[in-house]
Scaffold this motif. Structure first.
Motif: not given
Length: 336
Positions: A24-27, A57-58, A99-103, A63-64
């Motif tokens: 959950l770090r910005l790539r 935190d929320e 393996d991560g997320l797209l926002l 996201a997790a």
């Protein structure tokens, strides 16, 4: 499409985008998101996702959960952490990406704003339609001169008028600001114009009209609202609809996002098509999402963008044989 090719494409988008890794770090952030949040965020790569959010935190916890469940999610009216202490909120769409997320970050502005930025979906639409319009208009002009009979000439004239409308709309969208052309809009005239286009289809649907005669004019961009309604109708026809009902109602005390509208116009398009597939219901309005193999995935995304631009909202309810897309638009002026 490789990730590098995708990034090259996304760099040109005016919608804020970010990639987040498995921790959950910005790539990566695209320029539109950096500009929105402030230039201090250009060095945000490697920092936790929570850096972008007012409630870090929320946001990290939500996201997790999205990553763990591998299911897309929509966050509504999330407070952002802008660099200059501006109060910004946005609708955020999250979806698994590698393996991560797209926002996908859609900043909520005070609607409608004459200086609102041009969205990526609107820009994509403008690029998509601009090239073939000249040929379409020229062919229609030839037909209008060669065919006999007022009905056929009127149909050719309708094609020319639509080509001119789309050309003017595309040109406005591709200018630097993409500003809306605001003025009084009679929604029933737009719906009748839509009906004329639908009845000119090779296999026109059966149309029903259920209008609220008390509906006043709203404040908006008539061409963009017409495009929104046309996209909803096309979506219904592509889903196999044979009957389409156009309905208007005036409602009071309607919540749109975090905003309570004293008075709103609701426009319903009701069809008897196949309905929205369950797998698409959470991502239906996202760009490049389509239920058809040959679909561009821009029609409903564009419709949502135009609704947001007018301070409104699109909702849908669907089951096979009965689908309702509802457009909510404010009837009070933005300074009220």
């Amino acid at each position: 499409m490789s990730e590098q090719a995708w990034r090259t494409w996304a760099e040109q988008m005016a919608t804020g985008l970010a990639l987040v890794d498995a921790q959950l770090r910005l790539r990566w952030l695209n320029p539109a998101l950096v500009e929105c949040l402030g230039l201090a965020f250009r060095h945000a790569v490697g920092q936790p996702l929570g850096l972008l959010l007012d409630d870090a935190d929320e946001g990290m916890a939500r996201a997790a959960k999205v990553r763990a469940e591998q299911r897309p999610a929509q966050w509504r009216a999330v407070a952002l952490a802008a660099a200059d202490d501006r109060e910004l909120s946005a609708d955020i769409a999250l979806q698994p990406f590698g393996d991560g997320l797209l926002l996908e970050v859609h900043v909520l502005a005070e609607p409608p704003s004459a200086a609102s930025p041009l969205s990526a979906t609107l820009r994509g639409f403008a690029h998509e339609v601009k090239n073939p319009l000249a040929g379409l208009r020229g062919a229609a002009q030839l037909l209008q001169r060669r065919v006999e009979g007022e009905d056929l000439q009127a149909l050719a004239g309708m094609i020319i008028a639509e080509a001119d409308r789309l050309g003017a709309l595309a040109n406005r969208l591709l200018r630097h600001d993409g500003a809306a052309q605001l003025g009084p809009v009679n929604i029933h005239r737009l719906l009748e114009r839509l009906a004329d286009l639908l009845l000119a289809e090779p296999a026109p649907p059966q149309l029903h009209h259920d209008y609220d005669p008390s509906a006043p004019d709203l404040h908006g961009d008539a061409d963009r609202l017409h495009q929104l309604l046309l996209n909803l109708a096309r979506n219904a026809l592509e889903a196999g609809a044979r009957t389409l009902t156009l309905r208007t109602r005036v409602e009071h005390g309607v919540r749109v996002g975090e905003r309570m509208l004293r008075m709103a116009l609701r426009v319903d398009l009701i069809d008897d098509g196949a309905g929205v597939p369950p797998t698409l219901r959470d991502t239906l309005f996202q760009p490049l999402v389509s239920g058809r193999a040959d679909g561009s995935g821009l029609g409903l995304a564009l419709a949502r963008e135009i609704a947001h631009e007018h301070g409104g909202e699109l909702r849908h309810a669907s089951r096979p044989g009965h689908t309702v897309f509802s457009l909510y638009l404010p009837l009070e002026r933005t300074h009220d």
